[in-house]
Design an enzyme around this catalytic site. Structure first.
Site, short mmCIF file in Angstrom:
data_model
loop_
_atom_site.label_atom_id
_atom_site.label_comp_id
_atom_site.label_asym_id
_atom_site.label_seq_id
_atom_site.Cartn_x
_atom_site.Cartn_y
_atom_site.Cartn_z
N HIS A 140 0.84 -1.19 0.00
CA HIS A 140 0.00 0.00 0.00
C HIS A 140 0.88 1.24 0.00
O HIS A 140 1.92 1.26 0.66
CB HIS A 140 -0.92 0.02 1.23
CG HIS A 140 -2.07 0.96 1.06
ND1 HIS A 140 -1.96 2.31 1.33
CD2 HIS A 140 -3.31 0.75 0.59
CE1 HIS A 140 -3.12 2.88 1.06
NE2 HIS A 140 -3.96 1.96 0.60
N ASP B 88 -8.00 -5.38 -0.21
CA ASP B 88 -8.47 -6.25 -1.29
C ASP B 88 -8.07 -7.72 -1.11
O ASP B 88 -8.49 -8.56 -1.89
CB ASP B 88 -7.92 -5.74 -2.64
CG ASP B 88 -8.49 -4.39 -3.01
OD1 ASP B 88 -9.70 -4.21 -2.85
OD2 ASP B 88 -7.72 -3.51 -3.44
N1 CMC Z 1 4.22 -7.77 -4.80
C1 CMC Z 1 5.57 -7.74 -4.97
N2 CMC Z 1 6.32 -6.64 -4.82
C2 CMC Z 1 5.69 -5.50 -4.50
C3 CMC Z 1 4.30 -5.45 -4.31
C4 CMC Z 1 3.57 -6.63 -4.47
N3 CMC Z 1 2.24 -6.62 -4.32
N4 CMC Z 1 3.95 -4.19 -4.01
C5 CMC Z 1 5.06 -3.46 -4.00
N5 CMC Z 1 6.12 -4.26 -4.29
C6 CMC Z 1 7.55 -3.85 -4.33
C7 CMC Z 1 7.86 -3.05 -5.58
O1 CMC Z 1 8.27 -3.90 -6.62
C8 CMC Z 1 8.97 -2.15 -5.08
O2 CMC Z 1 10.14 -2.93 -4.99
P1 CMC Z 1 11.59 -2.25 -5.27
O3 CMC Z 1 11.75 -1.21 -4.20
O4 CMC Z 1 12.55 -3.39 -5.16
O5 CMC Z 1 11.51 -1.67 -6.65
C9 CMC Z 1 8.54 -1.84 -3.63
O6 CMC Z 1 7.74 -2.97 -3.22
C10 CMC Z 1 7.71 -0.57 -3.48
O7 CMC Z 1 6.57 -0.68 -4.32
P2 CMC Z 1 5.98 0.48 -5.21
O8 CMC Z 1 5.31 -0.11 -6.40
O9 CMC Z 1 7.03 1.51 -5.44
O10 CMC Z 1 4.92 1.09 -4.20
P3 CMC Z 1 3.73 2.07 -4.56
O11 CMC Z 1 3.41 2.79 -3.33
O12 CMC Z 1 4.06 2.86 -5.79
O13 CMC Z 1 2.53 1.07 -4.97
C11 CMC Z 1 0.74 -0.49 -4.75
C12 CMC Z 1 1.54 0.63 -4.07
C13 CMC Z 1 -0.50 -0.78 -3.92
C14 CMC Z 1 0.28 -0.01 -6.14
C15 CMC Z 1 1.62 -1.75 -4.88
O14 CMC Z 1 2.00 -2.20 -3.59
C16 CMC Z 1 0.94 -2.88 -5.65
O15 CMC Z 1 1.03 -2.92 -6.88
N6 CMC Z 1 0.26 -3.83 -4.95
C17 CMC Z 1 -0.49 -4.86 -5.62
C18 CMC Z 1 -1.83 -4.33 -6.12
C19 CMC Z 1 -2.80 -4.10 -4.99
O16 CMC Z 1 -3.00 -4.95 -4.13
N7 CMC Z 1 -3.49 -2.94 -5.01
C20 CMC Z 1 -4.50 -2.57 -4.02
C21 CMC Z 1 -4.05 -1.44 -3.16
S1 CMC Z 1 -5.07 -1.18 -1.72
C22 CMC Z 1 -6.65 -0.80 -2.25
C23 CMC Z 1 -6.79 0.29 -3.23
O17 CMC Z 1 -5.96 1.19 -3.37
O18 CMC Z 1 -7.79 0.27 -3.92
#
Ligand code: CMC
Length: 391
Positions: free
Chosen positions: A270, A327
């Site tokens: 998140h 989710d």
């Molecule tokens: N699985 C594997 N690695 C992950 C995941 C995951 N679900 N989420 C983040 N990471 C890693 C990402 O690859 C990055 O690694 P590195 O630093 O080595 O490059 C690190 O963690 C930071 O992630 P980010 O993508 O920079 O974080 P963000 O704040 O931009 O994205 C997020 C947040 C929710 C989009 C992301 O965690 C994600 O894609 N999660 C899976 C999709 C998901 O469950 N979404 C629902 C979010 S909650 C409800 C809502 O918003 O509606």
């Protein structure tokens, strides 16, 4: 452009002042208008929470009755909306259909764009709260080839939504209190989440003085993506894929950590929560309870719990502070309720509706200026036009 600071993805930009939702991502605190989400999920009903978010206070009995009655008066949907619904192919994703039908509400109520008073706002608010459950239920029934149900306004808001979704021709529809309670809780937990992607979309579209329905239609489109609300569908599809693949969670954990593999553990991570998502805790407990009450044993719940346990002990996830989000477990409850997977994000949308409305209303009442971010230009410097034959 020295005065512009780049913050791609708005990771650290406060886009507005708001008195609606408080979120402390480090401590895992979420409050609507000061009330803890845990307490609201336990004690309130969805429409009460909607009122609280939109108008700032819990309603008295009289306010609550009036609000519900005004919503009921707006629950009829123009018969011509059915023609639009009929024009969609059965395979259309319900989020696309709902976004279009919500946008079409402006066409059926053109005066709703003129917001000159709180009364004008109120009309749009009760109108969309009245019509949205009908559009949601009809979208699902159309996909299932079922006749449309017009609901029963003697029922509560959530009860009526469930009746419109689940009643069947030639059979008496009986409310199941387990489903009503579970749906109430899920909708409350989704009702607002400060300036997330879809809410920021609603605010920025609304900031141009587009009407409420157009703004919410845009919010629905933003919610659809798998990194946002679409994650609930993606989680269930992932869990089903793991089950079909023999239940080997370790294989999928490895894929999630492999930077050359686009696979992510859906329902994990998140932008703001860095310790736990308080909504996920409540939903996990509710999933256990609902499955127990309905007498369902779902192997997918065990796969989810296994994945969560492994992730919480895995250095990759620990280092990046990745925890289950709202989710991760919600789809297991929707599945137990026999809601089709493609409808999961639509259920999120109907839950988020009061939040979107509250944020739009706050923005308009505060007379916020049009949203218009800047950029850091990285393109070509000035050059002269070259005629096509000389290129
Ligand atoms: N699985 C594997 N690695 C992950 C995941 C995951 N679900 N989420 C983040 N990471 C890693 C990402 O690859 C990055 O690694 P590195 O630093 O080595 O490059 C690190 O963690 C930071 O992630 P980010 O993508 O920079 O974080 P963000 O704040 O931009 O994205 C997020 C947040 C929710 C989009 C992301 O965690 C994600 O894609 N999660 C899976 C999709 C998901 O469950 N979404 C629902 C979010 S909650 C409800 C809502 O918003 O509606």
């Amino acid at each position: 452009n020295g005065y512009i600071t780049l913050d791609s993805g708005y990771k650290n930009t406060g886009s507005c002042e708001s008195a609606i939702t408080f979120l402390d991502g480090e401590k895992g605190i979420l409050r609507y208008r000061g009330y803890a989400i845990e307490e609201l999920a336990e004690k309130a009903d969805f429409l009460e929470v909607a009122y609280l978010l939109i108008f700032g206070e819990l309603p008295t009995k009289e306010q609550s009755d009036k609000f519900h009655n005004d919503i009921k008066k707006e629950s009829a949907v123009d018969e011509d909306v059915k023609k639009i619904l009929d024009a969609f192919p059965k395979a259309a994703h319900p989020m696309g259909v709902i976004s279009s039908l919500t946008s079409a509400l402006t066409a059926f109520n053109p005066s709703s764009v003129n917001v000159n008073s709180e009364e004008d706002m109120y009309k749009s608010v009760v109108r969309i709260l009245g019509k949205m459950p009908v559009l949601v239920a009809w979208t699902m029934r159309k996909k299932q080839g079922l006749p449309l149900d017009y609901g029963d306004n003697s029922l509560g808001y959530v009860e009526n939504l469930l009746k419109m979704m689940f009643s069947r021709p030639n059979s008496c529809y009986v409310q199941n209190p387990v489903l009503v309670n579970a749906m109430d809780k899920l909708l409350i937990l989704h009702a607002d989440h400060e300036q997330n992607c879809s809410t920021s979309t609603v605010r920025i579209v609304g900031s141009s003085h587009a009407g409420l329905f157009a703004s919410i239609s845009a919010g629905i489109s933003a919610l659809w993506g798998p990194l946002h609300g679409g994650a609930n569908q993606a989680v269930l599809e992932m869990l089903k894929a793991i089950e079909a693949d023999g239940g080997d969670t370790k294989k999928y954990m490895a894929k999630a950590k492999d930077k050359s593999d686009p696979f992510r553990l859906m329902g994990f991570g998140h932008r703001v929560y860095k310790n736990f998502d308080p909504r996920a805790r409540i939903i996990k407990k509710a999933a256990d309870q609902v499955l127990h009450d309905l007498g369902i044993e779902d192997p997918i719940l065990e796969i989810a719990k296994g994945l969560e346990k492994e992730a919480l002990e895995d250095q990759y996830f620990v280092d990046r502070k990745l925890y289950p989000n709202v989710d991760f477990y919600s789809g297991i409850i929707y599945r137990a309720m026999e809601i089709p997977v493609e409808m999961f994000t639509v259920m999120f949308a109907i839950g988020r509706l009061p939040g979107w409305i509250a944020q739009w209303r706050e923005m308009r009442l505060r007379k916020e200026p049009i949203g218009r971010p800047r950029q850091l230009y990285i393109g070509a410097t000035k050059r002269s036009f070259v005629p096509i034959e000389e290129r």
